[in-house]
Design a protein around this motif. Structure first.
Motif, mmCIF file in Angstrom:
data_model
loop_
_atom_site.group_PDB
_atom_site.id
_atom_site.type_symbol
_atom_site.label_atom_id
_atom_site.label_comp_id
_atom_site.label_asym_id
_atom_site.label_seq_id
_atom_site.Cartn_x
_atom_site.Cartn_y
_atom_site.Cartn_z
ATOM 1 N N PHE A 100 2.700 3.981 2.334
ATOM 2 C CA PHE A 100 2.706 3.927 0.873
ATOM 3 C C PHE A 100 1.434 4.562 0.294
ATOM 4 C CE2 PHE A 100 6.254 1.000 1.128
ATOM 5 C CZ PHE A 100 6.921 1.208 -0.074
ATOM 6 N N THR A 101 0.947 5.598 0.967
ATOM 7 C CA THR A 101 -0.168 6.408 0.469
ATOM 8 C C THR A 101 0.219 7.882 0.594
ATOM 9 O OG1 THR A 101 -1.313 6.743 2.592
ATOM 10 C CG2 THR A 101 -1.765 4.682 1.416
ATOM 11 N N ASP A 102 -0.615 8.748 0.062
ATOM 12 C CA ASP A 102 -0.389 10.191 0.225
ATOM 13 C C ASP A 102 -1.243 10.752 1.357
ATOM 14 O OD1 ASP A 102 -2.899 10.094 -0.850
ATOM 15 O OD2 ASP A 102 -2.439 11.272 -2.635
ATOM 16 N N PHE A 103 -1.740 9.838 2.237
ATOM 17 C CA PHE A 103 -2.568 10.232 3.383
ATOM 18 C C PHE A 103 -3.786 11.033 2.935
ATOM 19 C CE2 PHE A 103 1.159 8.766 5.410
ATOM 20 C CZ PHE A 103 0.880 8.513 6.743
ATOM 21 N N GLY A 104 -4.485 10.469 1.949
ATOM 22 C CA GLY A 104 -5.713 11.110 1.473
ATOM 23 C C GLY A 104 -5.493 12.427 0.757
ATOM 24 N N GLY A 105 -4.350 12.571 0.116
ATOM 25 C CA GLY A 105 -4.064 13.796 -0.635
ATOM 26 C C GLY A 105 -3.344 14.860 0.162
ATOM 27 N N LEU A 106 -3.077 14.599 1.457
ATOM 28 C CA LEU A 106 -2.433 15.617 2.303
ATOM 29 C C LEU A 106 -0.997 15.908 1.888
ATOM 30 C CD1 LEU A 106 -3.708 14.577 5.873
ATOM 31 C CD2 LEU A 106 -4.498 16.475 4.443
ATOM 32 N N ALA A 107 -0.340 14.941 1.227
ATOM 33 C CA ALA A 107 1.056 15.152 0.824
ATOM 34 C C ALA A 107 1.209 16.384 -0.057
ATOM 35 C CB ALA A 107 1.577 13.912 0.088
ATOM 36 N N LEU A 108 0.174 16.688 -0.832
ATOM 37 C CA LEU A 108 0.235 17.852 -1.719
ATOM 38 C C LEU A 108 -0.619 19.011 -1.219
ATOM 39 C CD1 LEU A 108 0.100 16.138 -5.232
ATOM 40 C CD2 LEU A 108 2.100 16.768 -3.872
ATOM 41 N N TRP A 195 1.881 1.070 -6.252
ATOM 42 C CA TRP A 195 2.786 0.910 -5.110
ATOM 43 C C TRP A 195 2.019 0.505 -3.857
ATOM 44 C CZ3 TRP A 195 8.089 1.104 -4.878
ATOM 45 C CH2 TRP A 195 8.742 1.521 -6.043
ATOM 46 N N LEU A 196 0.823 1.044 -3.677
ATOM 47 C CA LEU A 196 0.012 0.675 -2.518
ATOM 48 C C LEU A 196 -0.372 -0.808 -2.574
ATOM 49 C CD1 LEU A 196 -1.604 1.320 0.038
ATOM 50 C CD2 LEU A 196 -3.482 2.090 -1.444
ATOM 51 N N GLY A 197 -0.778 -1.277 -3.749
ATOM 52 C CA GLY A 197 -1.125 -2.690 -3.889
ATOM 53 C C GLY A 197 0.051 -3.587 -3.563
ATOM 54 N N TYR A 198 1.231 -3.192 -4.020
ATOM 55 C CA TYR A 198 2.447 -3.950 -3.713
ATOM 56 C C TYR A 198 2.704 -3.979 -2.208
ATOM 57 C CZ TYR A 198 7.442 -4.506 -2.914
ATOM 58 O OH TYR A 198 8.642 -4.894 -2.398
ATOM 59 N N ALA A 199 2.547 -2.850 -1.522
ATOM 60 C CA ALA A 199 2.771 -2.780 -0.077
ATOM 61 C C ALA A 199 1.808 -3.691 0.683
ATOM 62 C CB ALA A 199 2.638 -1.336 0.414
ATOM 63 N N ILE A 200 0.572 -3.777 0.219
ATOM 64 C CA ILE A 200 -0.412 -4.658 0.866
ATOM 65 C C ILE A 200 0.026 -6.115 0.756
ATOM 66 C CG2 ILE A 200 -2.778 -5.543 0.708
ATOM 67 C CD1 ILE A 200 -3.637 -2.709 -0.147
ATOM 68 N N VAL A 201 0.534 -6.509 -0.407
ATOM 69 C CA VAL A 201 1.023 -7.887 -0.593
ATOM 70 C C VAL A 201 2.162 -8.188 0.374
ATOM 71 C CG1 VAL A 201 2.207 -9.436 -2.203
ATOM 72 C CG2 VAL A 201 0.300 -8.046 -2.992
ATOM 73 N N ILE A 202 3.094 -7.266 0.514
ATOM 74 C CA ILE A 202 4.243 -7.478 1.402
ATOM 75 C C ILE A 202 3.795 -7.545 2.864
ATOM 76 C CG2 ILE A 202 6.415 -6.492 2.228
ATOM 77 C CD1 ILE A 202 6.513 -7.696 -0.593
ATOM 78 N N GLY A 203 2.867 -6.682 3.268
ATOM 79 C CA GLY A 203 2.362 -6.718 4.640
ATOM 80 C C GLY A 203 1.703 -8.043 4.965
ATOM 81 N N LEU A 204 0.937 -8.599 4.021
ATOM 82 C CA LEU A 204 0.297 -9.902 4.227
ATOM 83 C C LEU A 204 1.328 -11.015 4.324
ATOM 84 C CD1 LEU A 204 -2.769 -9.641 1.803
ATOM 85 C CD2 LEU A 204 -2.829 -9.762 4.309
ATOM 86 N N LEU A 205 2.349 -10.983 3.475
ATOM 87 C CA LEU A 205 3.396 -12.002 3.516
ATOM 88 C C LEU A 205 4.106 -12.014 4.870
ATOM 89 C CD1 LEU A 205 5.188 -11.861 0.037
ATOM 90 C CD2 LEU A 205 3.985 -13.798 1.039
ATOM 91 N N ALA A 206 4.468 -10.832 5.363
ATOM 92 C CA ALA A 206 5.176 -10.738 6.639
ATOM 93 C C ALA A 206 4.312 -11.254 7.780
ATOM 94 C CB ALA A 206 5.597 -9.290 6.897
ATOM 95 N N SER A 207 3.037 -10.877 7.805
ATOM 96 C CA SER A 207 2.144 -11.278 8.897
ATOM 97 C C SER A 207 1.878 -12.775 8.888
ATOM 98 C CB SER A 207 0.817 -10.511 8.793
ATOM 99 O OG SER A 207 1.034 -9.115 8.894
#
Length: 469
Positions: A100-108, A195-207
């Protein structure tokens, strides 16, 4: 009760993770990751990402039974499921945050390098999520030999997973918007950091859910489970193929799962690009959370009265009616919410019917082949869900591009032909698949709860005779 609740909490985070990956990652890609002024570049990159996801998931899925074999052959002082559950969930959660990142801008800036790195990260995610998924659900037949007791565990686990999956629907828009605002977005708008902040919340919930489950749930020890001969990796697919009931159930459930997932994956697009009310999508989560509790709570009594088989078939019939209503809802928000509710209500019961039947097929296969394969047998259900999700990810990206539902376009910008194409994949194709699924289950699945009791008695007698000798 502590075991039941622990299983429910583990399943809560697990399915919040699954829905995030299966339903919303493509939305992140199409609405935030590739939104340059070059429409051709955007479409190509969205197509590459969705194609890469589909190829990786389909290729990895073929190894799921072997992952089940690895779990079955594991021996540790914590049992055979917990190590894989914990390691798989934590590593997969880290990879979820990364994609859920652009890999440090590499996507573009360097899109081809981005695709390579994304492919590696997604492959790691998919493999370790498979280990955690198979370990979690394979625990069910290891907790009890009794169908009714398994139904209790299954009901609580589905209660948790339903709340986890549907809570995502409630919180995704508010959470993404909240985190976006914290990182510079205007009020009501979204950005990639949201979106990144949301993904971090979900990763913590699952773990955290996996950790809580591992601390409080233990495997049952009995003669049937201990009298096990390990299955070699080369024999894993033969074991699955020799279980006729498992194969028919797999086919029926795949058709059902694919029809449901593709509709669910396109639901946010419907609210955003057809209704023009993306904020109303959260209502779906609230409604389905309530319906999910009612649906799961109703399953044990319904299964006892009419059997799992007719819960499965009747549930599909109700979903079919919901699809018909949804297909004609148009831009009517009330009808869309009502139709989505009707489609969702039987889903937890159909899932539980499938899960409990597959759990009982462990003993059926053991009596038939002389070998007990808990994780290998239970790996079939996650395999099917991921296969359905993989095809859905690929199709959703293509449908979004074909219908013109990308970036910040408005409902008025969608052409009539684009809308027809969208409805074909969201409603009409899933309806056909549901009918075929119900027919296969009705004609081919013969292992009832009563027949499973007979199988367990036969196994006890067989193993008792062998012990006496």
């Amino acid at each position: 009760m502590k075991k039941y609740m622990s299983f429910a909490l583990g399943a809560f985070g697990h399915d919040a993770f699954y829905n995030t990956l299966s339903l919303y990652f493509v939305m992140f890609v199409t609405s935030q990751l590739f939104t340059t002024n070059d429409a051709g570049f955007n479409s190509r990159m969205i197509g590459y990402v969705t194609l890469l996801m589909t190829i990786i998931r389909v290729a990895e899925i073929m190894f799921d039974p072997m992952i089940g074999g690895a779990v079955d052959n594991t021996k540790t002082r914590w049992g055979k499921f917990k190590p894989w559950l914990l390691a798989g969930t934590i590593i997969a959660s880290l990879m979820l945050i990364l994609i859920f990142t652009d890999f440090g801008g590499l996507a573009l800036s360097k899109p081809m390098l981005y695709l390579v790195l994304f492919g590696i990260a997604f492959l790691i995610l998919d493999i370790f999520y498979s280990f955690s998924d198979i370990a979690l659900w394979s625990m069910l037949p290891a907790l009890s030999m009794d169908s009714k007791e398994r139904t209790k565990f299954g009901t609580f686990s589905r209660f948790g997973s339903t709340l986890g999956a549907q809570s995502v629907i409630i919180v995704i828009v508010p959470l993404v918007t909240l985190f976006s605002g914290m990182f510079g977005a205007k009020q009501g708008e979204q950005n990639s950091m949201g979106w990144l902040g949301y993904a971090i919340v979900i990763g913590l919930l699952a773990s955290l859910g996996a950790i809580f489950l591992a601390r409080n749930v233990k495997e049952d020890k009995n003669l049937i489970r201990e009298n096990v001969e390990h299955t070699r990796f080369r024999d894993v697919f033969r074991v699955i193929g020799s279980n006729d009931q498992l194969m028919w159930l797999a086919l029926s459930y795949f058709l059902f799962a694919f029809s449901y997932v593709i509709n669910n994956s396109l639901l946010l697009y419907y609210f955003r690009y057809v209704l023009g009310h993306a904020e109303a999508y959260s209502y779906i989560g609230i409604i389905t959370c309530v319906l999910g509790v009612v649906s799961v709570a109703s399953f044990p009594s319904l299964a006892e009265k009419i059997s799992r088989k007719y819960v499965y078939i009747g549930g599909i019939g109700l979903m079919f009616l919901g699809f018909i209503l949804f297909a004609f809802a148009g831009q009517n928000l009330f009808l869309a919410l009502l139709a989505a509710s009707i489609i969702f209500f039987p889903y937890p019961m159909i899932f539980l019917s499938t899960l409990m039947t597959i759990s009982d097929l462990v003993e059926y296969g053991q009596l038939k082949s002389g070998k007990r394969n808990e994780a290998v047998t239970l790996s079939v259900r996650p395999l099917i869900d991921k296969l359905a999700g993989a095809f859905s990810n690929g199709i959703v990206g293509l449908v979004a591009i074909g219908a013109g539902m990308t970036g910040n376009v408005k409902p008025s910008d969608i052409s009539a032909s684009g809308l027809i194409q969208f409805k074909t994949f969201m409603f009409y194709i899933p309806m056909i698949l549901l009918v075929i699924s119900a027919f296969i289950f009705f004609k081919k699945i013969t292992l009832t709860e009563k027949k499973h009791d007979d199988v367990v008695r036969a196994l006890r007698q067989k193993l008792g005779d062998n012990s006496a000798e």
